[in-house]
Design an enzyme around this catalytic site. Structure first.
Site, PDB file in Angstrom:
ATOM      1  N   GLY A 122     -15.373   6.374  -5.360  1.00 20.79           N
ATOM      2  CA  GLY A 122     -16.692   6.509  -5.956  1.00 20.79           C
ATOM      3  C   GLY A 122     -16.674   7.115  -7.348  1.00 20.79           C
ATOM      4  CB  CYS A 149      -3.250   4.670   2.805  1.00 18.87           C
ATOM      5  SG  CYS A 149      -4.314   5.265   4.110  1.00 18.87           S
ATOM      6  N   GLY A 176     -11.828   2.395  -9.008  1.00 19.77           N
ATOM      7  CA  GLY A 176     -12.216   3.787  -8.806  1.00 19.77           C
ATOM      8  C   GLY A 176     -13.553   4.034  -9.470  1.00 19.77           C
ATOM      9  N   GLY A 177     -14.623   4.050  -8.677  1.00 24.92           N
ATOM     10  CA  GLY A 177     -15.931   4.437  -9.197  1.00 24.92           C
ATOM     11  C   GLY A 177     -16.614   3.425 -10.088  1.00 24.92           C
ATOM     12  CE  LYS A 201      -5.776   0.622  -3.641  1.00 16.82           C
ATOM     13  NZ  LYS A 201      -6.853   0.195  -2.744  1.00 16.82           N
ATOM     14  CG  ASN A 238      -1.856   1.149   1.296  1.00 20.10           C
ATOM     15  OD1 ASN A 238      -1.465   2.268   0.954  1.00 20.10           O
ATOM     16  ND2 ASN A 238      -3.066   0.930   1.761  1.00 20.10           N
TER      17      ASN A 238
HETATM   18  C1  LIG Z   1     -13.778   3.374   3.967  1.00 19.35           C
HETATM   19  C2  LIG Z   1     -12.667   3.019   3.041  1.00 19.35           C
HETATM   20  C3  LIG Z   1     -11.511   2.430   3.532  1.00 19.35           C
HETATM   21  C4  LIG Z   1     -10.472   2.114   2.677  1.00 19.35           C
HETATM   22  N1  LIG Z   1      -9.369   1.488   3.168  1.00 19.35           N
HETATM   23  C5  LIG Z   1      -8.367   1.134   2.330  1.00 19.35           C
HETATM   24  C6  LIG Z   1      -7.264   0.381   2.800  1.00 19.35           C
HETATM   25  O1  LIG Z   1      -7.207   0.001   3.961  1.00 19.35           O
HETATM   26  N2  LIG Z   1      -6.265   0.082   1.921  1.00 19.35           N
HETATM   27  C7  LIG Z   1      -6.313   0.467   0.603  1.00 19.35           C
HETATM   28  O2  LIG Z   1      -5.397   0.174  -0.164  1.00 19.35           O
HETATM   29  N3  LIG Z   1      -7.369   1.159   0.132  1.00 19.35           N
HETATM   30  C8  LIG Z   1      -8.398   1.487   0.956  1.00 19.35           C
HETATM   31  N4  LIG Z   1      -9.481   2.141   0.473  1.00 19.35           N
HETATM   32  C9  LIG Z   1      -9.528   2.492  -0.958  1.00 19.35           C
HETATM   33  C10 LIG Z   1     -10.285   1.412  -1.735  1.00 19.35           C
HETATM   34  O3  LIG Z   1      -9.576   0.201  -1.623  1.00 19.35           O
HETATM   35  C11 LIG Z   1     -10.452   1.793  -3.212  1.00 19.35           C
HETATM   36  O4  LIG Z   1      -9.202   1.691  -3.838  1.00 19.35           O
HETATM   37  C12 LIG Z   1     -11.034   3.186  -3.408  1.00 19.35           C
HETATM   38  O5  LIG Z   1     -12.118   3.397  -2.542  1.00 19.35           O
HETATM   39  C13 LIG Z   1     -11.477   3.429  -4.847  1.00 19.35           C
HETATM   40  O6  LIG Z   1     -12.407   2.498  -5.305  1.00 19.35           O
HETATM   41  P1  LIG Z   1     -13.998   2.771  -5.278  1.00 19.35           P
HETATM   42  O7  LIG Z   1     -14.261   3.992  -6.075  1.00 19.35           O
HETATM   43  O8  LIG Z   1     -14.607   1.527  -5.823  1.00 19.35           O
HETATM   44  O9  LIG Z   1     -14.352   2.994  -3.844  1.00 19.35           O
HETATM   45  C14 LIG Z   1     -10.562   2.428   1.302  1.00 19.35           C
HETATM   46  C15 LIG Z   1     -11.727   3.005   0.811  1.00 19.35           C
HETATM   47  C16 LIG Z   1     -12.788   3.274   1.657  1.00 19.35           C
HETATM   48  C17 LIG Z   1     -14.061   3.865   1.084  1.00 19.35           C
END
Ligand SMILES: Cc1cc2nc3c(=O)[nH]c(=O)nc-3n(C[C@H](O)[C@H](O)[C@H](O)COP(=O)(O)O)c2cc1C
Length: 393
Positions: free
Chosen positions: A235, A126, A261-262, A177, A123
């Site tokens: 999102g 973050c 992503g979204g 990532k 990771n």
């Molecule tokens: C509440 C929350 C916690 C997340 N925690 C992590 C995490 O611990 N490690 C990580 O690599 N990404 C984390 N993410 C990012 C997601 O893995 C993802 O890459 C990001 O939300 C984009 O995708 P989406 O648009 O489908 O949400 C988190 C996202 C959310 C919403």
């Protein structure tokens, strides 16, 4: 079956690291919904602070994650061990550590491999680990415990150093990532590739701030926090940026990409693959709409494959890259908007764009002057009954 870094996935759907992947019960639900893999909740050897899930949610637009409860290493190992025993999911272990201490990364990776992880997901994305501090106070204010996540992912030398250590530490594939908060994701992805990484994952995470209450001194609308930090965007708002990130990496490296992503619909996921992703990740859509969103996406992708006569997902990956060129190499084709008068309902929406002199309403029907039409296509998008199409001359 899809091969990703030598690991077989029954379909491209991976549940992104998040609260969706922090307990064994949720991993079981993910598998029931049809996901092929999961990235488990971010693990530290010992997390620097214990956050509770706090986020800003704007349906149809995006969400900003302020923080979430992470795992300490022992919890994470237990989760991987249980998931291995109770599911057939492919498991990415999402780990992070201080970017200046390779030994800690090595320990995390080795332990997760022993516990049964199929792949390591380093990771470097973050923003809540250090980037939010850097964004307010500058690099000087970052303490040694805050060099993880996106701060590491902005530094090609550090990415390379950690990838090398991880590759020396484990036999399972190492996926990085990466943060999108860089000038050119191709540079950081290339640094990971040159150091031996097996794959790259990108998804959302653009540094963001929430809407504020303009009638209450600019206070953010969400009440269960004493302020705001630069948070991580997820999102729908991130989807088009995600296409760009994935395509950029697919063009500039030879590494297989996981794109997210979204992604809310199966069509979104197929498009992400067409821009170069081998696997896709989903988080926000399932957090908003439940596991049935995952089931629908998986089913939709499978049906699409059959309907279109593709033998496997590999035939979709990267299809759109043939159209990607630099702006200077784009050629504007001659053409203009054309109205189907039978369909036109005379609403006048197409007449409004302030930059356009080409559209007039005549007897409650849109009429286009081809000489004046600049060819932008906005009227086509505005038309509620699809009576306008852009036609090539
Ligand atoms: C509440 C929350 C916690 C997340 N925690 C992590 C995490 O611990 N490690 C990580 O690599 N990404 C984390 N993410 C990012 C997601 O893995 C993802 O890459 C990001 O939300 C984009 O995708 P989406 O648009 O489908 O949400 C988190 C996202 C959310 C919403």
């Amino acid at each position: 079956m899809i091969q990703y870094c030598g690991v077989s996935f029954k379909n491209p759907m991976v549940i992104a690291s998040s609260p969706l992947t922090s307990t064994i019960d949720r991993l079981i639900e993910a598998e029931k919904a049809g996901a092929a893999g999961v990235s488990t909740k971010l693990a530290f050897i010992k997390q620097p602070f214990y956050g509770k899930l706090r986020m800003h949610t704007y349906l149809k637009n995006g969400s900003i994650i302020c923080y979430d409860r992470r795992h300490d290493m022992e919890e994470s190992l237990k989760l991987i061990d249980e998931a291995k025993k109770r599911t057939s999911l492919k498991l990415f272990a999402n780990i992070t550590h201080d970017g200046t201490d390779p030994d800690g990364w090595s320990l995390l990776a080795r332990k997760h491999e022993e516990a049964g992880a199929d792949l390591i997901e380093a990771n470097m994305v973050c923003p809540n680990v250090g980037l939010s501090t850097r964004n307010i106070f500058g690099s000087e204010a970052i303490s040694s415990s805050e060099h993880g996540g996106a701060v590491t992912g902005q530094n090609p030398e550090r990415i390379a150093a950690i990838v090398k250590v991880l590759k020396d530490s484990v036999k399972i594939p190492v996926v990085v990532k990466l943060t999108p908060n860089v000038a050119d994701i191709g540079v950081t992805a290339k640094a990971a590739e040159n150091a031996g990484a097996d794959g790259i994952c990108v998804a959302g995470a653009q540094s963001s701030l929430p809407l504020v209450d303009i009638y209450n001194e600019g206070k953010p609308g969400y009440h269960l926090l004493n302020g705001v930090a630069h948070g991580s965007l997820g999102g729908p708002a991130t989807k088009l940026m995600g296409f760009s990130l994935v395509a950029n990496i697919a063009k500039k490296t030879n590494l297989p990409v996981i794109g997210g992503g979204g992604l809310e619909t199966w069509e979104d996921s197929i498009m992400m693959m067409m821009w170069g992703a081998t696997l896709v990740t989903v988080c926000t859509a399932a957090m908003w709409y439940g596991w049935e969103n995952i089931a629908k996406q998986v089913e939709g992708m499978e049906k699409y494959l059959q309907k279109m006569g593709y033998d496997d997902y590999g035939q979709i990956t990267g299809k759109s890259l043939q159209y990607l060129r630099s702006s200077k190499d784009l050629e504007a084709l001659k053409g203009w908007a054309s109205v189907n008068t039978e369909k036109c309902i005379g609403c006048g929406k197409c007449e409004k764009p302030a930059h356009c002199d080409a559209v007039r309403m005549v007897n409650k029907k849109a009429v286009i002057d081809p000489e004046k039409c600049v060819g932008c296509g906005i009227c086509e998008a505005l038309c509620p009954v699809k009576a306008i199409v852009m036609k090539q001359a």
